[in-house]
Design a protein around this motif. Structure first.
Motif, PDB file in Angstrom:
ATOM      1  N   LYS A  24       0.877  -1.172   0.000  1.00 36.04           N
ATOM      2  CA  LYS A  24       0.000   0.000   0.000  1.00 36.04           C
ATOM      3  C   LYS A  24       0.910   1.216   0.000  1.00 36.04           C
ATOM      4  O   LYS A  24       1.516   1.543   1.019  1.00 36.04           O
ATOM      5  N   VAL A  25       1.016   1.844  -1.150  1.00 35.03           N
ATOM      6  CA  VAL A  25       1.968   2.937  -1.327  1.00 35.03           C
ATOM      7  C   VAL A  25       1.214   4.250  -1.412  1.00 35.03           C
ATOM      8  O   VAL A  25       0.352   4.424  -2.283  1.00 35.03           O
ATOM      9  N   ALA A  26       1.532   5.163  -0.523  1.00 32.80           N
ATOM     10  CA  ALA A  26       0.940   6.501  -0.544  1.00 32.80           C
ATOM     11  C   ALA A  26       1.934   7.470  -1.171  1.00 32.80           C
ATOM     12  O   ALA A  26       3.126   7.430  -0.847  1.00 32.80           O
ATOM     13  N   ILE A  27       1.451   8.309  -2.065  1.00 34.89           N
ATOM     14  CA  ILE A  27       2.277   9.329  -2.705  1.00 34.89           C
ATOM     15  C   ILE A  27       1.823  10.688  -2.195  1.00 34.89           C
ATOM     16  O   ILE A  27       0.660  11.062  -2.358  1.00 34.89           O
ATOM     17  N   ILE A  28       2.719  11.401  -1.555  1.00 38.91           N
ATOM     18  CA  ILE A  28       2.396  12.709  -0.995  1.00 38.91           C
ATOM     19  C   ILE A  28       3.320  13.759  -1.604  1.00 38.91           C
ATOM     20  O   ILE A  28       4.328  13.428  -2.231  1.00 38.91           O
ATOM     21  N   GLY A  29       2.958  15.011  -1.407  1.00 39.96           N
ATOM     22  CA  GLY A  29       3.782  16.097  -1.913  1.00 39.96           C
ATOM     23  C   GLY A  29       2.936  17.307  -2.232  1.00 39.96           C
ATOM     24  O   GLY A  29       1.704  17.235  -2.252  1.00 39.96           O
ATOM     25  N   ARG A  40      -6.562  -4.061 -17.825  1.00 39.39           N
ATOM     26  CA  ARG A  40      -7.805  -4.401 -17.143  1.00 39.39           C
ATOM     27  C   ARG A  40      -7.574  -4.785 -15.687  1.00 39.39           C
ATOM     28  O   ARG A  40      -8.487  -4.718 -14.870  1.00 39.39           O
ATOM     29  N   GLY A  41      -6.359  -5.212 -15.377  1.00 39.53           N
ATOM     30  CA  GLY A  41      -6.053  -5.615 -14.012  1.00 39.53           C
ATOM     31  C   GLY A  41      -5.741  -4.458 -13.088  1.00 39.53           C
ATOM     32  O   GLY A  41      -5.372  -4.669 -11.929  1.00 39.53           O
ATOM     33  N   ILE A  42      -5.885  -3.230 -13.595  1.00 39.65           N
ATOM     34  CA  ILE A  42      -5.581  -2.045 -12.793  1.00 39.65           C
ATOM     35  C   ILE A  42      -6.855  -1.226 -12.633  1.00 39.65           C
ATOM     36  O   ILE A  42      -7.362  -0.662 -13.604  1.00 39.65           O
ATOM     37  N   GLY A  43      -7.383  -1.149 -11.427  1.00 38.02           N
ATOM     38  CA  GLY A  43      -8.555  -0.317 -11.155  1.00 38.02           C
ATOM     39  C   GLY A  43      -8.149   1.106 -10.881  1.00 38.02           C
ATOM     40  O   GLY A  43      -7.100   1.366 -10.296  1.00 38.02           O
ATOM     41  N   MET A  44      -8.977   2.066 -11.312  1.00 32.46           N
ATOM     42  CA  MET A  44      -8.660   3.487 -11.143  1.00 32.46           C
ATOM     43  C   MET A  44      -9.835   4.199 -10.503  1.00 32.46           C
ATOM     44  O   MET A  44     -10.985   4.041 -10.940  1.00 32.46           O
ATOM     45  N   VAL A  45      -9.541   4.978  -9.464  1.00 37.29           N
ATOM     46  CA  VAL A  45     -10.557   5.796  -8.801  1.00 37.29           C
ATOM     47  C   VAL A  45     -10.117   7.248  -8.902  1.00 37.29           C
ATOM     48  O   VAL A  45      -9.003   7.598  -8.493  1.00 37.29           O
ATOM     49  N   PHE A  46     -11.013   8.088  -9.436  1.00 40.63           N
ATOM     50  CA  PHE A  46     -10.652   9.461  -9.741  1.00 40.63           C
ATOM     51  C   PHE A  46     -11.095  10.427  -8.634  1.00 40.63           C
ATOM     52  O   PHE A  46     -11.961  10.115  -7.830  1.00 40.63           O
ATOM     53  N   PHE A  69      -5.603   5.197  -6.712  1.00 43.76           N
ATOM     54  CA  PHE A  69      -6.513   6.214  -6.184  1.00 43.76           C
ATOM     55  C   PHE A  69      -5.882   7.585  -6.385  1.00 43.76           C
ATOM     56  O   PHE A  69      -4.805   7.867  -5.860  1.00 43.76           O
ATOM     57  N   ASP A  70      -6.572   8.443  -7.126  1.00 45.35           N
ATOM     58  CA  ASP A  70      -6.053   9.789  -7.397  1.00 45.35           C
ATOM     59  C   ASP A  70      -6.788  10.792  -6.517  1.00 45.35           C
ATOM     60  O   ASP A  70      -7.857  11.292  -6.872  1.00 45.35           O
ATOM     61  N   GLU A  71      -6.228  11.077  -5.357  1.00 52.28           N
ATOM     62  CA  GLU A  71      -6.809  12.016  -4.397  1.00 52.28           C
ATOM     63  C   GLU A  71      -8.300  11.745  -4.192  1.00 52.28           C
ATOM     64  O   GLU A  71      -9.145  12.615  -4.461  1.00 52.28           O
ATOM     65  N   PRO A  72      -8.654  10.562  -3.730  1.00 59.89           N
ATOM     66  CA  PRO A  72     -10.067  10.154  -3.710  1.00 59.89           C
ATOM     67  C   PRO A  72     -10.948  10.928  -2.744  1.00 59.89           C
ATOM     68  O   PRO A  72     -12.174  10.837  -2.828  1.00 59.89           O
ATOM     69  N   THR A  73     -10.355  11.690  -1.831  1.00 56.16           N
ATOM     70  CA  THR A  73     -11.173  12.420  -0.859  1.00 56.16           C
ATOM     71  C   THR A  73     -11.100  13.929  -1.008  1.00 56.16           C
ATOM     72  O   THR A  73     -11.785  14.649  -0.282  1.00 56.16           O
ATOM     73  N   ILE A 125      -1.860   5.247  -3.756  1.00 57.99           N
ATOM     74  CA  ILE A 125      -2.811   6.290  -3.381  1.00 57.99           C
ATOM     75  C   ILE A 125      -2.121   7.648  -3.374  1.00 57.99           C
ATOM     76  O   ILE A 125      -1.187   7.873  -2.591  1.00 57.99           O
ATOM     77  N   VAL A 126      -2.548   8.531  -4.264  1.00 58.42           N
ATOM     78  CA  VAL A 126      -2.145   9.932  -4.171  1.00 58.42           C
ATOM     79  C   VAL A 126      -3.097  10.595  -3.189  1.00 58.42           C
ATOM     80  O   VAL A 126      -4.318  10.580  -3.372  1.00 58.42           O
ATOM     81  N   THR A 127      -2.552  11.168  -2.129  1.00 59.86           N
ATOM     82  CA  THR A 127      -3.427  11.664  -1.073  1.00 59.86           C
ATOM     83  C   THR A 127      -2.828  12.856  -0.346  1.00 59.86           C
ATOM     84  O   THR A 127      -1.603  13.015  -0.274  1.00 59.86           O
ATOM     85  N   HIS A 128      -3.722  13.678   0.185  1.00 60.31           N
ATOM     86  CA  HIS A 128      -3.333  14.752   1.104  1.00 60.31           C
ATOM     87  C   HIS A 128      -3.702  14.395   2.541  1.00 60.31           C
ATOM     88  O   HIS A 128      -3.512  15.222   3.444  1.00 60.31           O
TER      89      HIS A 128
END
Length: 309
Positions: A29-34, A146-152, A229-233, A260-263
């Protein structure tokens, strides 16, 4: 495994990603911050080719889904007549040409790379010649994707279709499930998140938190190996953030591989097995959340954390 190698992404003259390399192992589970504009979302979108890299490579489970980058395969550069033709196109404005294999030294290749004489995806000529070198490129790429799910960030649900139709469209269109199987699985997933009663309503009637949970479930209906997950919240009201994060925590607990790209720093600290800090198109620091948050080394990361924590 998702394997990103020496990835660059330019939008015109703006260089958004600069030599980014990262491996995502199965189950991580990798989170990308910045900070905003650091290239986080662009990196995520390059992982499933929603954005095509300018150069560099993306591998999924050992399969290349981008055109091969000649800079990463020097044996192709020095042995292929095709590549010599490409070089002839790209170095025509250089006073001295390099025409023999012996002259194609590592220093010269590095110089050509640095000065952009050979830019992947630039023009039809490159793509045509590239496919002649590696003819297998393009075969089953979409099957791999197809094996990669994306949430915008903004859900991207189809507003003219009901919730159930949103969930079943892709599996049935691609022939992965019959209509009956897709409907049954979609209803099971809706029961899981407590939204079974919303199956036949349209997305416009849902709250932001409900829309995002539906978007996550829609991706899960494709039975993906990986979830991006691209900043899902970030588009949600604060009171709706918790219900989306809870679903993501459940997926993490079940072993889903997630990027997960997240703040949400608290979420990254609690759920991620690894955190990447990006700034100016590069990964400046990465490591376990307890180390990255507790003992940051990069000066820019220290500055960033002092403002967001």
């Amino acid at each position: 495994m998702i394997d990103v190698r020496n990835l660059y992404k330019n939008f015109g003259k703006v260089k958004v990603l600069k030599a980014v390399s990262v491996q995502i192992e199965k189950g991580e589970k990798v989170a990308i911050i910045g900070p905003s504009g650091s290239g986080k979302s662009t990196l995520l979108r390059c992982m499933n080719l929603l954005e095509e890299p300018t150069y560099g490579e993306v591998w999924i489970n050992g399969r290349l889904i981008t055109p091969p980058d000649p800079y990463l395969h020097r044996e192709i550069i020095v042995s292929s007549k095709t590549f010599k033709r490409i070089y002839a196109l790209r170095v025509s404005d250089v006073e001295q040409g390099y025409k023999t294999e012996a002259e194609l030294t590592d220093d010269i290749i590095a110089e050509i790379k640095q000065r952009d004489y050979l830019r992947a995806h630039e023009g039809r000529t490159y793509k045509k010649l590239m496919k002649n070198v590696v003819r297998s490129y393009g075969e089953n790429v979409n099957k791999v994707r197809r094996g990669i799910g994306m949430v915008f960030q903004h859900f991207n649900l189809f507003n003219n279709k009901t919730v159930l139709q949103n969930l079943t469209l892709a599996p049935t269109l691609l022939g992965l499930k019959s209509k009956e199987q897709a409907n049954a699985y979609a209803m099971t997933m809706l029961r899981r998140i407590g939204l079974e009663d919303k199956a036949h309503v349209y997305p416009s009637t849902l709250s932001g938190g409900q829309k995002q949970r539906i978007a996550i479930v829609r991706a899960l209906c494709m039975n993906p190996e990986y979830m991006l997950f691209d900043e899902p919240t970030s588009a949600l009201d604060p009171e709706m953030v918790g219900e989306v994060l809870q679903l993501m925590k459940e997926l993490a607990d079940e072993g889903m591989t997630m990027v997960i790209v997240t703040h949400e720093m608290g979420f990254a600290r609690e759920v991620a097995t690894r955190v990447l800090f990006m700034d100016d198109g590069r990964i400046k620091e990465q490591g376990p959340p307890e180390k990255l948050f507790g003992d940051p080394q990069d000066p820019r990361l220290k500055e960033f954390l002092s403002k967001v924590l």
